[in-house]
Design a protein around this motif. Sequence first.
Motif, mmCIF file in Angstrom:
data_model
loop_
_atom_site.group_PDB
_atom_site.id
_atom_site.type_symbol
_atom_site.label_atom_id
_atom_site.label_comp_id
_atom_site.label_asym_id
_atom_site.label_seq_id
_atom_site.Cartn_x
_atom_site.Cartn_y
_atom_site.Cartn_z
ATOM 1 N N LEU A 99 5.324 -3.696 3.794
ATOM 2 C CA LEU A 99 6.346 -4.748 3.823
ATOM 3 C C LEU A 99 7.144 -4.717 5.116
ATOM 4 C CD1 LEU A 99 7.843 -4.804 0.225
ATOM 5 C CD2 LEU A 99 6.680 -6.652 1.393
ATOM 6 N N ILE A 100 7.529 -3.529 5.543
ATOM 7 C CA ILE A 100 8.347 -3.415 6.743
ATOM 8 C C ILE A 100 7.537 -3.757 7.992
ATOM 9 C CG2 ILE A 100 9.632 -1.781 8.166
ATOM 10 C CD1 ILE A 100 10.419 -0.425 5.512
ATOM 11 N N VAL A 146 3.589 7.969 -5.810
ATOM 12 C CA VAL A 146 4.565 7.948 -4.712
ATOM 13 C C VAL A 146 3.911 7.501 -3.414
ATOM 14 C CG1 VAL A 146 6.011 9.435 -3.274
ATOM 15 C CG2 VAL A 146 6.125 9.632 -5.728
ATOM 16 N N ILE A 147 2.685 7.955 -3.172
ATOM 17 C CA ILE A 147 1.983 7.553 -1.952
ATOM 18 C C ILE A 147 1.727 6.053 -1.941
ATOM 19 C CG2 ILE A 147 -0.232 7.742 -0.743
ATOM 20 C CD1 ILE A 147 -0.230 10.698 -1.473
ATOM 21 N N VAL A 148 1.293 5.497 -3.061
ATOM 22 C CA VAL A 148 1.016 4.059 -3.129
ATOM 23 C C VAL A 148 2.291 3.251 -2.940
ATOM 24 C CG1 VAL A 148 0.316 2.214 -4.700
ATOM 25 C CG2 VAL A 148 -1.083 4.240 -4.475
ATOM 26 N N ASN A 149 3.388 3.663 -3.563
ATOM 27 C CA ASN A 149 4.639 2.919 -3.418
ATOM 28 C C ASN A 149 5.196 3.025 -2.000
ATOM 29 O OD1 ASN A 149 4.784 1.887 -6.014
ATOM 30 N ND2 ASN A 149 5.707 3.756 -6.802
ATOM 31 N N ALA A 150 5.101 4.198 -1.381
ATOM 32 C CA ALA A 150 5.578 4.351 -0.003
ATOM 33 C C ALA A 150 4.722 3.531 0.954
ATOM 34 C CB ALA A 150 5.571 5.821 0.391
ATOM 35 N N PHE A 151 3.410 3.504 0.722
ATOM 36 C CA PHE A 151 2.526 2.713 1.568
ATOM 37 C C PHE A 151 2.814 1.224 1.428
ATOM 38 C CE2 PHE A 151 -1.627 0.682 2.433
ATOM 39 C CZ PHE A 151 -1.744 1.049 3.766
ATOM 40 N N ILE A 196 -0.340 -8.187 -0.148
ATOM 41 C CA ILE A 196 -1.072 -6.929 -0.303
ATOM 42 C C ILE A 196 -0.185 -5.861 -0.914
ATOM 43 C CG2 ILE A 196 -2.226 -5.069 0.945
ATOM 44 C CD1 ILE A 196 -3.144 -7.216 2.955
ATOM 45 N N SER A 197 1.053 -5.763 -0.446
ATOM 46 C CA SER A 197 1.942 -4.726 -0.966
ATOM 47 C C SER A 197 2.339 -4.989 -2.414
ATOM 48 C CB SER A 197 3.175 -4.587 -0.086
ATOM 49 O OG SER A 197 3.945 -5.774 -0.135
ATOM 50 N N LEU A 198 2.540 -6.241 -2.786
ATOM 51 C CA LEU A 198 2.856 -6.552 -4.181
ATOM 52 C C LEU A 198 1.672 -6.246 -5.092
ATOM 53 C CD1 LEU A 198 4.909 -9.846 -3.863
ATOM 54 C CD2 LEU A 198 5.739 -7.580 -4.468
ATOM 55 N N ALA A 199 0.467 -6.512 -4.629
ATOM 56 C CA ALA A 199 -0.720 -6.173 -5.420
ATOM 57 C C ALA A 199 -0.857 -4.656 -5.565
ATOM 58 C CB ALA A 199 -1.971 -6.753 -4.765
ATOM 59 N N LEU A 200 -0.576 -3.905 -4.501
ATOM 60 C CA LEU A 200 -0.623 -2.439 -4.580
ATOM 61 C C LEU A 200 0.376 -1.901 -5.591
ATOM 62 C CD1 LEU A 200 -1.019 -1.210 -0.904
ATOM 63 C CD2 LEU A 200 -2.526 -0.730 -2.819
ATOM 64 N N ILE A 201 1.577 -2.437 -5.563
ATOM 65 C CA ILE A 201 2.602 -1.969 -6.501
ATOM 66 C C ILE A 201 2.216 -2.307 -7.935
ATOM 67 C CG2 ILE A 201 4.991 -2.325 -7.240
ATOM 68 C CD1 ILE A 201 5.708 -2.594 -4.265
ATOM 69 N N PHE A 202 1.741 -3.525 -8.171
ATOM 70 C CA PHE A 202 1.373 -3.939 -9.529
ATOM 71 C C PHE A 202 0.190 -3.134 -10.054
ATOM 72 C CE2 PHE A 202 -1.155 -6.652 -12.372
ATOM 73 C CZ PHE A 202 -0.252 -6.751 -13.409
ATOM 74 N N PHE A 203 -0.877 -3.026 -9.265
ATOM 75 C CA PHE A 203 -2.063 -2.315 -9.739
ATOM 76 C C PHE A 203 -1.829 -0.813 -9.813
ATOM 77 C CE2 PHE A 203 -4.451 -6.153 -8.142
ATOM 78 C CZ PHE A 203 -4.656 -6.650 -9.409
ATOM 79 N N GLY A 204 -0.952 -0.285 -8.980
ATOM 80 C CA GLY A 204 -0.604 1.123 -9.086
ATOM 81 C C GLY A 204 0.099 1.423 -10.389
ATOM 82 N N PHE A 205 0.998 0.533 -10.792
ATOM 83 C CA PHE A 205 1.708 0.698 -12.069
ATOM 84 C C PHE A 205 0.752 0.567 -13.247
ATOM 85 C CE2 PHE A 205 3.978 -1.308 -15.623
ATOM 86 C CZ PHE A 205 4.839 -0.273 -15.928
#
Length: 88
Positions: A50-51, A40-45, A64-73
Amino acid sequence: MDILLISKIILVIALVIMMLVALRASAYKSTSMGLLGSSVIVNAFALALLIIGELYNLQFYRDISLALIFFGFVGTIAFAVVLGGDDK
């Protein structure tokens, strides 16, 4: 001020509060709560990035945010497979 700008700022503040709540939830003893809280922290960050990137008109925040979401998953799935144990 524009209403859209105000709503983006309020959303970033709400995401920071959500990250603090997820940090508190991840402090419980079970491993699944820690995994859920960190996810949840990674997705919120990533959403906050993005915003903020849209507010300041920066394009690299999106990457950066797309890489965080992908690598978090991917990290969540890998951790679940390792922790899952044997399939008997």
